[in-house]
Design a protein around this motif. Structure first.
Motif, PDB file in Angstrom:
ATOM      1  N   LEU A   1      68.749   4.239 141.261  1.00  0.00           N
ATOM      2  CA  LEU A   1      68.120   3.009 141.748  1.00  0.00           C
ATOM      3  C   LEU A   1      66.618   3.029 141.499  1.00  0.00           C
ATOM      4  O   LEU A   1      66.043   2.051 141.027  1.00  0.00           O
ATOM      5  CB  LEU A   1      68.409   2.819 143.241  1.00  0.00           C
TER       6      LEU A   1
ATOM      7  N   LYS B   1      67.877  -1.443 139.811  1.00  0.00           N
ATOM      8  CA  LYS B   1      69.044  -2.046 140.454  1.00  0.00           C
ATOM      9  C   LYS B   1      70.321  -1.347 140.019  1.00  0.00           C
ATOM     10  O   LYS B   1      70.386  -0.732 138.967  1.00  0.00           O
ATOM     11  CB  LYS B   1      69.123  -3.539 140.194  1.00  0.00           C
TER      12      LYS B   1
ATOM     13  N   SER C   1      71.050   1.889 150.270  1.00  0.00           N
ATOM     14  CA  SER C   1      69.899   1.154 150.787  1.00  0.00           C
ATOM     15  C   SER C   1      69.209   1.928 151.898  1.00  0.00           C
ATOM     16  O   SER C   1      67.980   2.051 151.926  1.00  0.00           O
ATOM     17  CB  SER C   1      70.344  -0.212 151.305  1.00  0.00           C
TER      18      SER C   1
ATOM     19  N   GLU D   1      65.417   3.432 151.373  1.00  0.00           N
ATOM     20  CA  GLU D   1      64.323   2.970 152.218  1.00  0.00           C
ATOM     21  C   GLU D   1      63.643   4.132 152.926  1.00  0.00           C
ATOM     22  O   GLU D   1      62.422   4.146 153.085  1.00  0.00           O
ATOM     23  CB  GLU D   1      64.832   1.923 153.204  1.00  0.00           C
TER      24      GLU D   1
ATOM     25  N   THR E   1      64.756  -3.036 149.909  1.00  0.00           N
ATOM     26  CA  THR E   1      65.899  -3.260 149.030  1.00  0.00           C
ATOM     27  C   THR E   1      66.618  -4.546 149.425  1.00  0.00           C
ATOM     28  O   THR E   1      66.524  -4.999 150.567  1.00  0.00           O
ATOM     29  CB  THR E   1      66.903  -2.090 149.095  1.00  0.00           C
TER      30      THR E   1
ATOM     31  N   ILE F   1      72.551  -3.884 144.370  1.00  0.00           N
ATOM     32  CA  ILE F   1      71.431  -3.448 145.204  1.00  0.00           C
ATOM     33  C   ILE F   1      70.224  -3.321 144.295  1.00  0.00           C
ATOM     34  O   ILE F   1      70.306  -2.754 143.209  1.00  0.00           O
ATOM     35  CB  ILE F   1      71.724  -2.133 145.950  1.00  0.00           C
ATOM     36  N   GLU F   2      69.092  -3.892 144.730  1.00  0.00           N
ATOM     37  CA  GLU F   2      67.883  -3.872 143.908  1.00  0.00           C
ATOM     38  C   GLU F   2      66.654  -3.693 144.774  1.00  0.00           C
ATOM     39  O   GLU F   2      66.659  -4.018 145.960  1.00  0.00           O
ATOM     40  CB  GLU F   2      67.782  -5.142 143.073  1.00  0.00           C
ATOM     41  N   LEU F   3      65.608  -3.190 144.158  1.00  0.00           N
ATOM     42  CA  LEU F   3      64.321  -3.079 144.827  1.00  0.00           C
ATOM     43  C   LEU F   3      63.664  -4.449 144.828  1.00  0.00           C
ATOM     44  O   LEU F   3      63.695  -5.153 143.824  1.00  0.00           O
ATOM     45  CB  LEU F   3      63.423  -2.072 144.110  1.00  0.00           C
TER      46      LEU F   3
END
Length: 113
Positions: A25, A30, A42, A46, A92, A110-112
């Motif tokens: 990631l 992503k 996630s 984080e 995220t 899932i992406e930043l």
């Protein structure tokens, strides 16, 4: 509560999978995966970004003990974490994209942010 999903794997396999996914990631920005895995990734991502916001030797060692590639850890401290210095969490985004064709597992990206 983060870290309570077993994801159908033994502990060592699960932690290795999460470490690899978090590293990927940070490397690419992503990932496409299942919703439950995305929620676990996630949570861990984080935590790593929050640690990397303060550039100390102790924090670098904590991140390096989890992230599997040294150049990705360096990218985390120099590029990714400084973007979130004024933000308290929420680094995220999980976007559901529907069921997978083979087994109808709910998929997500899932992406930043």
């Amino acid at each position: 509560m983060p870290g309570t999903r077993k994801l159908g794997r033994a502990t060592a396999h699960r932690t290795a999978m999460l470490r690899a996914m978090v590293t990927f990631l940070f490397e690419n920005g992503k990932i496409e995966t299942t919703v439950t895995r995305a929620k676990e990734v996630s949570s861990m991502a984080e935590k790593m970004i929050t640690i990397a916001k303060e550039n100390t030797l102790h924090n670098k060692r904590m991140v390096m003990s989890f992230v599997t590639k040294e150049d990705v850890a360096h990218k985390l401290f120099t590029e990714i974490a400084p973007n979130y210095k004024d933000r308290n969490g929420g680094y995220t985004r999980i976007t559901k994209i529907g069921p997978r064709r083979g087994d109808a597992a709910e998929m997500a990206i899932i992406e930043l942010i």
